[in-house]
Structures are given as structure tokens and as C-alpha cells.
Design an enzyme around this catalytic site. Structure first.
Site, PDB file in Angstrom:
ATOM      1  N   ASP A  83       0.847  -1.192   0.000  1.00  0.00           N
ATOM      2  CA  ASP A  83       0.000   0.000   0.000  1.00  0.00           C
ATOM      3  C   ASP A  83       0.883   1.243   0.000  1.00  0.00           C
ATOM      4  O   ASP A  83       1.765   1.388   0.855  1.00  0.00           O
ATOM      5  CB  ASP A  83      -0.901   0.002   1.240  1.00  0.00           C
ATOM      6  CG  ASP A  83      -1.963   1.090   1.174  1.00  0.00           C
ATOM      7  OD1 ASP A  83      -3.035   0.824   0.606  1.00  0.00           O
ATOM      8  OD2 ASP A  83      -1.707   2.201   1.682  1.00  0.00           O
ATOM      9  N   GLU A 126      -4.780   2.345  -4.090  1.00  0.00           N
ATOM     10  CA  GLU A 126      -3.312   2.356  -4.093  1.00  0.00           C
ATOM     11  C   GLU A 126      -2.730   1.061  -3.551  1.00  0.00           C
ATOM     12  O   GLU A 126      -1.580   1.002  -3.134  1.00  0.00           O
ATOM     13  CB  GLU A 126      -2.793   3.539  -3.262  1.00  0.00           C
ATOM     14  CG  GLU A 126      -3.074   3.474  -1.779  1.00  0.00           C
ATOM     15  CD  GLU A 126      -4.429   4.021  -1.369  1.00  0.00           C
ATOM     16  OE1 GLU A 126      -4.570   4.408  -0.199  1.00  0.00           O
ATOM     17  OE2 GLU A 126      -5.355   4.061  -2.206  1.00  0.00           O
TER      18      GLU A 126
END
Length: 206
Positions: A83, A126
């Protein structure tokens, strides 16, 4: 004038002959067009259009298929959940175009670090995931740390960097389902975020 025995061919007959001759070519052209459309649809379903990594559904499907070949009680496997750190801040302060650049460059860092046979996909937003079949704990940790270090050098439009936090789930013997790997890696990722970001947290499945 035409001599005896000679005959003229009507325009309709000429057109008919031409169409018969062109028929196979037209069928081939239509078939190729249909195949091209099908290939584009398949690519759109399989791959994330921005990063070029697998889509979430394709990643899960391919990872499960790969696991099915390892379930014999002896093959190890690792799964990474990644992430981008402070991604919302990048979008808010530098704009969504910079956010897209961050995602594309992040995907490049991930893909360039992967060994042959690895499966990588964008899970959402993301967040990315990577399956490392037949990777021992040391190799999986090395891949994760390479990705993390490459992100430290990832600059966006200015001196702003885009670091990454990584959760690593490793199993000495591949489980029957990808789910426990995903769940464990996700919890490890949460610990990496909570622990200060830009780090790798590894957990071994019992």
C-alpha cells in the site's frame, strides 16, 4: 461486334462472380475484427488500464489457479500486500495526475523486482498484491525489501517521495485457498502502517 459463339457477361453476373471471390476474404476480415474486439475485451477484464498489472478479479483467479498446482504439502508460497504511504496526501496536495504517476511508477517498481512465475495485481486504489510461488521465507523477504527500497527512491514531480508499506504472509506449505494468505498479509500490512510506514512486516502461517 462479337463473332458467332461469343457471349457477353451481364454486369449482374460479373458482380456475382466478384462477390463469390471476395466472400472468403470478407469472412476472414470479419473474423479478425471479431477476434481483435474479443482480445481487447479480455485485456480490459484481465488488466488494470492504468498500471498494467492484473485486475483484482484476474489476480485472485490466477493466484488460486497457481496455488492449485502447489498443494502437495511441500511447496512454500508467499503473498505480499502493498500500500502506497500517504497516497491521499499526494492526491490532495499534488493533484490526481501526480497520484496516477505514483501508481504507475509503483507498479513499475513492483514488476521489476519480481522473479519468474510471480503473479501481481492491483487490488484496489493504491493497493497491490503479489503471489510468490515456491518462495522460501528469505527470498520472499528479499523481494519485499527490494520493492520497499526502490519506492524510497521514487520521486514524484518534485522531491516528494512515495514510500510503500508491505505485509508479507508466508506458508511453508501452500494452503488450498488464497484467502488465508490474503487475510494474513492484510493484517501484516495494517501492522506495517501502524508501525510507522515504509516497512515490511512478515507473518508465517501456522
Amino acid at each position: 461486334m462479337l463473332g458467332t459463339g461469343e457471349a457477353t457477361q451481364s454486369p449482374v453476373a460479373t458482380l456475382s462472380v466478384a462477390l463469390v471471390a471476395l466472400g472468403p476474404l470478407l469472412v476472414a476480415a470479419v473474423t479478425l475484427d471479431r477476434m481483435a474486439v474479443q482480445n481487447k475485451l479480455h485485456e480490459a477484464l484481465e488488466y488494470d488500464s492504468l498500471t498494467g498489472t492484473l485486475s483484482r478479479a484476474a489476480f485472485l483467479r490466477r493466484s488460486q489457479r497457481r496455488l492449485n498446482t502447489l498443494v502437495d504439502g511441500s511447496q512454500p508460497v508467499a503473498l505480499l500486500m502493498l500500500d502506497l504511504d500517504d497516497f491521499k496526501t499526494i492526491n490532495d496536495t499534488m493533484g490526481h495526475a501526480a497520484g496516477d504517476i505514483a501508481l504507475v511508477r509503483s507498479a513499475g517498481c513492483i514488476l521489476s523486482a519480481l522473479p519468474h512465475g510471480a503473479v501481481a495485481g492491483r487490488i484496489g486504489g493504491e493497493e497491490f498484491a503479489v503471489l510468490l510461488p515456491m518462495a522460501d521465507h528469505e527470498d520472499a523477504t528479499a523481494v519485499a525489501d527490494t520493492i520497499r527500497r526502490d519506492h524510497e527512491r521514487l520521486h514524484l514531480l518534485s522531491t516528494r517521495t512515495a514510500t510503500v508499506s508491505i505485509g508479507l504472509a508466508w506458508a511453508p506449505a501452500a494452503p488450498a485457498s488464497v484467502s488465508p494468505l490474503l487475510d494474513t498479509a492484510d493484517r501484516a500490512l495494517y501492522d506495517a502502517k501502524r508501525g510507522g510506514r515504509n516497512t515490511v512486516v512478515a507473518v508465517t502461517l501456522a
